[in-house]
Enzyme design. Structure first.
Site, short mmCIF file in Angstrom:
data_model
loop_
_atom_site.label_atom_id
_atom_site.label_comp_id
_atom_site.label_asym_id
_atom_site.label_seq_id
_atom_site.Cartn_x
_atom_site.Cartn_y
_atom_site.Cartn_z
N TYR A 1 -0.02 15.71 3.66
CA TYR A 1 0.31 15.25 5.25
C TYR A 1 0.95 16.67 5.96
O TYR A 1 1.42 17.54 5.21
CB TYR A 1 1.56 14.40 5.20
CG TYR A 1 1.18 12.73 4.96
CD1 TYR A 1 0.78 12.23 5.92
CD2 TYR A 1 1.39 12.38 3.63
CE1 TYR A 1 0.42 10.55 5.55
CE2 TYR A 1 1.02 11.25 3.17
CZ TYR A 1 0.76 10.46 4.39
OH TYR A 1 0.06 8.85 3.99
N TYR B 1 -2.66 10.64 -3.49
CA TYR B 1 -1.56 11.56 -3.80
C TYR B 1 -0.51 11.23 -4.62
O TYR B 1 -0.13 9.98 -4.81
CB TYR B 1 -1.05 12.24 -2.37
CG TYR B 1 -0.16 11.22 -1.51
CD1 TYR B 1 1.04 10.87 -1.63
CD2 TYR B 1 -1.20 10.54 -0.45
CE1 TYR B 1 1.51 9.79 -0.72
CE2 TYR B 1 -0.55 9.54 0.51
CZ TYR B 1 0.96 9.23 0.17
OH TYR B 1 1.45 8.52 0.86
N ARG C 1 -0.55 7.44 -4.80
CA ARG C 1 -0.74 6.47 -3.76
C ARG C 1 -2.25 6.31 -3.61
O ARG C 1 -2.97 7.30 -3.56
CB ARG C 1 -0.19 6.66 -2.56
CG ARG C 1 1.23 6.67 -2.45
CD ARG C 1 2.11 5.48 -2.11
NE ARG C 1 1.30 4.20 -1.81
CZ ARG C 1 0.95 3.61 -0.74
NH1 ARG C 1 1.25 4.10 0.45
NH2 ARG C 1 0.30 2.60 -0.76
N HIS D 1 -5.27 5.55 1.90
CA HIS D 1 -4.72 4.83 2.96
C HIS D 1 -4.50 5.30 4.26
O HIS D 1 -4.40 6.57 4.26
CB HIS D 1 -3.55 4.01 2.36
CG HIS D 1 -2.29 4.95 2.26
ND1 HIS D 1 -2.42 5.70 1.15
CD2 HIS D 1 -1.24 5.24 3.50
CE1 HIS D 1 -0.91 6.47 1.56
NE2 HIS D 1 -0.46 6.10 2.38
N HIS E 1 -2.11 4.70 7.84
CA HIS E 1 -0.82 4.06 8.38
C HIS E 1 -1.45 3.63 9.93
O HIS E 1 -1.83 4.28 10.42
CB HIS E 1 0.36 4.72 8.65
CG HIS E 1 0.53 5.05 7.23
ND1 HIS E 1 1.47 4.44 6.35
CD2 HIS E 1 0.35 6.31 6.25
CE1 HIS E 1 1.83 5.01 5.34
NE2 HIS E 1 1.32 6.18 5.30
#
Length: 235
Positions: free
Chosen positions: A106, A145, A155, A158, A160
């Site tokens: 991110y 990640y 994770r 995905h 959000h």
């Protein structure tokens, strides 16, 4: 246009506040019964996004932060419809997305994952549903990640999503997953959702939405209330 009806969550679909396998919920889940406040005029009016101004590339994460080239990774199209429990479209819904880049990183100072940042990918976008409740984003498929929940925890891929309807009580925050991801069966966040709601969080590959020589298509619809409502990310 759909008339908004306010009702409680379906506990067979939405995740509980406390899911012990997802360790963060142990500290932040409420320990006393919730106090439900009566909705007043301030909650039932605004914000209204019908006149909200969007930039030309706000919906296109492959273009909205280019500095010196194309973003790296697999290009995808994510589209769908926002509906009520009767399948009626809900127009003028503001949809925001945020995600990791193709390497699972991110653009945030708290993210210290040892993976490269992409100078041409911000990982955030927004759009409005049209009169038929439809939306569309162009983006890069996010990478998996590691995270510190437990040993060797990763994770799944995905995206959000945050949806704002006619007023603040209509907000939905959730995650979209990808079909066939082997990490889903090892992810406490996904598994914290009751079995009835899990399939509602997995997008469907859409060949009709796939753009030749450019991007694979995925469909992800939202149902904002009722027994098939998209699970709310309370975890």
């Amino acid at each position: 246009m759909s008339n908004i009806i306010y009702n409680q969550f379906d506990r067979e679909v939405h995740p509980p506040y406390l899911a012990p396998e997802y360790k963060s919920t142990i500290l932040r889940a409420p320990t006393k019964p919730l106090v439900i406040l009566k909705q007043s005029l301030s909650e039932l009016t605004g914000p209204v996004f019908g006149d909200f101004n969007l930039g030309e590339f706000d919906h296109d994460l492959t273009k909205n932060s280019i500095k010196n080239g194309e973003p790296l990774g697999e290009r995808i199209v994510v589209h769908g419809k926002v509906m009520n429990e009767n399948g009626q479209p809900i127009p003028n819904t503001l949809i925001e997305i945020w995600q990791a880049n193709s390497c699972g990183r991110y653009v945030h100072k708290v993210d210290q994952h040892d993976a490269p940042l992409d100078p041409n990918f911000l990982g955030a976008g927004r759009c409005m549903t049209d009169k038929d409740g439809n939306y569309k984003f162009y983006t890069i498929k996010p990478g998996a990640y590691p995270w510190g929940n437990h040993y060797n925890a990763w994770r799944p891929n995905h995206i959000h999503f945050s949806l704002f309807g006619a007023n603040i009580t209509n907000r939905l925050v959730t995650q979209m997953y990808f079909p066939g991801d082997p990490l889903l069966q090892h992810d406490p966040i996904f598994l914290g959702v009751p079995p009835k709601g899990r399939e509602l969080l997995i997008s469907k590959f859409d060949l009709d939405a796939t753009e030749p020589n450019f991007a694979l298509g995925y469909r992800f619809d939202f149902v904002l209330r009722g027994h098939n409502a998209t699970p709310f990310e309370k975890l």
